[in-house]
Structures are given as structure tokens and as C-alpha cells.
Design an enzyme around this catalytic site. Structure first.
Site, short mmCIF file in Angstrom:
data_model
loop_
_atom_site.label_atom_id
_atom_site.label_comp_id
_atom_site.label_asym_id
_atom_site.label_seq_id
_atom_site.Cartn_x
_atom_site.Cartn_y
_atom_site.Cartn_z
N SER A 289 0.84 -1.29 -0.01
CA SER A 289 0.04 -0.19 0.02
C SER A 289 0.84 1.35 -0.11
O SER A 289 2.11 1.23 0.19
CB SER A 289 -0.97 0.04 1.41
OG SER A 289 -1.88 -1.28 1.27
N1 SAH Z 1 -0.56 -5.17 3.99
C1 SAH Z 1 -0.04 -5.54 2.64
C2 SAH Z 1 -0.69 -5.02 1.45
C3 SAH Z 1 -1.39 -6.31 1.04
S1 SAH Z 1 -2.15 -6.22 -0.41
C4 SAH Z 1 1.46 -4.95 2.92
O1 SAH Z 1 1.70 -4.25 3.67
O2 SAH Z 1 2.30 -5.08 1.80
C5 SAH Z 1 -3.49 -7.19 -0.02
C6 SAH Z 1 -2.94 -8.61 0.54
O3 SAH Z 1 -4.21 -9.22 0.94
C7 SAH Z 1 -2.61 -9.38 -0.75
O4 SAH Z 1 -1.31 -9.92 -0.38
C8 SAH Z 1 -3.49 -10.47 -0.96
O5 SAH Z 1 -3.07 -11.79 -1.61
C9 SAH Z 1 -3.99 -10.80 0.44
N2 SAH Z 1 -5.34 -11.21 0.37
C10 SAH Z 1 -6.59 -11.22 -0.60
N3 SAH Z 1 -7.48 -11.99 -0.13
C11 SAH Z 1 -7.29 -12.23 1.18
C12 SAH Z 1 -7.88 -13.11 2.01
N4 SAH Z 1 -9.18 -13.66 1.82
N5 SAH Z 1 -7.34 -13.82 3.13
C13 SAH Z 1 -5.94 -13.19 3.60
N6 SAH Z 1 -5.34 -12.49 2.54
C14 SAH Z 1 -5.98 -12.04 1.55
#
Ligand code: SAH
Length: 257
Positions: A107
Site C-alpha cells: 500500500s
Molecule cells: N498489507 C500489505 C498489502 C497487502 S495487498 C502490505 O503491507 O504489503 C493485499 C493482500 O491481501 C494481498 O497480499 C492478497 O494476497 C491478500 N489477500 C487477499 N484476499 C485475502 C484473504 N481472503 N485472506 C488473506 N489475505 C488475502
């Protein structure tokens, strides 16, 4: 007769002086590891100033002209350049999201700071994160002194984040692979929940794993629609209230195991 200052002593002192000087020069010489870290530290400080300016610009949405100093301190401490793919390292301190592979993103720093701030945390709070991704948001929360539990659905991302968090001194972050829609019942309840992928509704299991008096932040909205960052507050009586903070764009919360 030997003089008080022996010639040999002077020579060793000179050698020592020369060696220390060379070592110091090596430490700050452009291109060395230490010089690189110093350069990234300056870029990180500049990023924190940009976040502070963005907060002032978005005062109408967030109702404050500054974030919790503990949040800003953590943003100034966590080495974001270690959480982005090597090819984006020079862009690590821009205030933008970046690809982390598998169609996912780390993000934007302003959003990480804002979401951390909205949780109104106190050190030692237990925080559940859904969407570990690169591990950066988890590291920021850990840097603030929180007990962090994070769930990621993509195994490769979870494994890379785990190695990275260990290497950067955030080995205390607890990680698991799974569908975060269902939360992490074994460690519930949590003082706060942060969801970093967008859902078209607030997952009921996450609400039930939130303590009374706790807070959750989650982007709500469809894949192609404008999403809203929503703050959920659970009162001491368990009653829920929600507030839309500002429009955002997150990758979707997926539902594969
Ligand atoms: N917080 C992260 C940004 C993540 S982007 C950072 O600091 O880098 C969103 C993430 O959510 C992705 O890695 C994606 O694979 C994950 N995601 C999507 N759906 C999900 C679910 N149902 N359960 C767990 N993770 C999920």
C-alpha cells in the site's frame, strides 16, 4: 638512550590513524552498504514529511491535521526498501503503492500511516491484519509495539513476508496462511483489526473477533467501484458504528483457500 616517544610507537599510532581513516572512508564511500543505508534513511525521512503534508491536505476527511507521533515514528523507522521487490527499490520511499508480485501491491505509505492511526492503538494491543502481502504494514504495527497476527492467502507472499520480517527484526509477528475472511479464531479476540484488501461487505467473523471497545479499518467496495475506507467501532456494549473516512483503491479480498 631511548626517547620518551619511541619512533616505533609513533609509527604504530600513524598506522592506526591511517587504518581508522580508511575504514571511515570506506563506511561512507558512495556505493558502500553504509552509504546506501544512509541514503535510504534520508529518503525515508522525506517520505515522512510527504505523509505529514498529505495529512494536512486531507484534513477534511480525517478530521485531524496530524497523526499520532507513534505512527509517524514507526513510518520513519521501518525500512520500506526491504519490503519491495529489488527492481522497485529506488521507488521504495515514493508515496505510492508498488507491485509485489502475484497481482498484489504494497500500500501507499500515507494509507499505511492513516490506517494505523485510525486504529487508535496503545502499545501491547493485539492487532489482526488480513492481507500480509509484503509484511510492511505488519512491521509498522510491530514497530509501534503491537502484538501482530497477520493472515495471507497466497503462500508465496506469506513465506517471503515471514523471511523478511525475521531478517528485519520483526520476528515476533505471528503469520498464518489462509482465508482471512474468517479471521484467526485461535488468537481472538483482538483490540483491533486491519483489512488491507477490499471486500463488498464487512466479514461478520472479523466483527465477532473484535473486542468490545475495539476498532477495525477496512476498505469496502467492489473490484471496479470506488471503495471507501471504513472505520468500524465496537462500543463497550458491543454495539457497532461505522464511519466512511475517504475513497481508496485496494486489491480485492479473494476467497480461495
Ligand atoms: N498489507 C500489505 C498489502 C497487502 S495487498 C502490505 O503491507 O504489503 C493485499 C493482500 O491481501 C494481498 O497480499 C492478497 O494476497 C491478500 N489477500 C487477499 N484476499 C485475502 C484473504 N481472503 N485472506 C488473506 N489475505 C488475502
Amino acid at each position: 638512550m631511548r626517547s620518551k616517544r619511541s619512533p616505533n610507537g609513533s609509527v604504530s599510532a600513524w598506522l592506526l590513524f591511517a587504518a581508522v581513516t580508511l575504514l571511515c572512508m570506506a563506511a561512507v564511500r558512495p556505493g558502500t552498504a553504509a552509504a546506501e543505508e544512509a541514503r535510504f534513511a534520508r529518503a525515508r525521512a522525506a517520505m515522512v514529511r510527504v505523509i505529514a503534508a498529505d495529512v494536512v491536505e486531507t484534513i477534511a476527511y480525517i478530521g485531524a491535521d496530524r497523526l499520532d507521533p507513534a505512527v509517524m515514528k514507526a513510518m520513519g523507522a521501518v525500512p520500506r526498501h526491504r519490503f519491495v521487490p529489488e527492481r522497485f527499490i529506488e521507488r521504495a520511499y515514493r508515496n505510492t503503492p508498488l507491485p509485489i508480485g502475484h497481482g498484489q501491491t504494497i500500500s501507499q505509505p500515507y494509507i499505511v500511516a492513516l490506517m494505523s492511526n485510525l486504529l487508535a492503538l496503545s502499545p501491547g494491543d493485539r492487532v489482526l491484519e488480513v492481507g500480509t502481502g509484503s509484511g510492511y504494514q505488519a512491521a509498522v504495527l510491530a514497530e509501534m509495539g503491537m502484538a501482530v497476527y497477520s493472515i495471507e492467502i497466497i503462500r508465496a507472499l506469506a513465506e517471503a513476508a515471514e523471511a523478511r520480517l525475521q531478517a528485519e527484526g520483526y520476528g515476533g509477528v505471528r503469520l498464518t496462511i489462509g482465508d482471512g475472511y474468517f479471521g484467526w479464531q485461535a488468537h481472538a479476540p483482538f483490540d483491533a483489526v486491519i483489512v488491507t484488501a477490499a471486500s463488498d461487505h464487512i466479514p461478520p467473523p472479523l466483527l465477532s473477533q473484535l473486542k468490545n471497545g475495539g476498532r477495525m479499518v477496512i476498505p469496502v467496495g467492489g473490484r471496479f467501484a470506488v471503495q471507501q475506507l471504513v472505520l468500524v467501532e465496537k462500543g463497550s456494549d458491543g454495539r457497532l458504528s461505522t464511519r466512511q473516512i475517504l475513497p481508496v483503491r485496494f486489491v480485492p479480498l479473494t476467497r480461495r483457500p
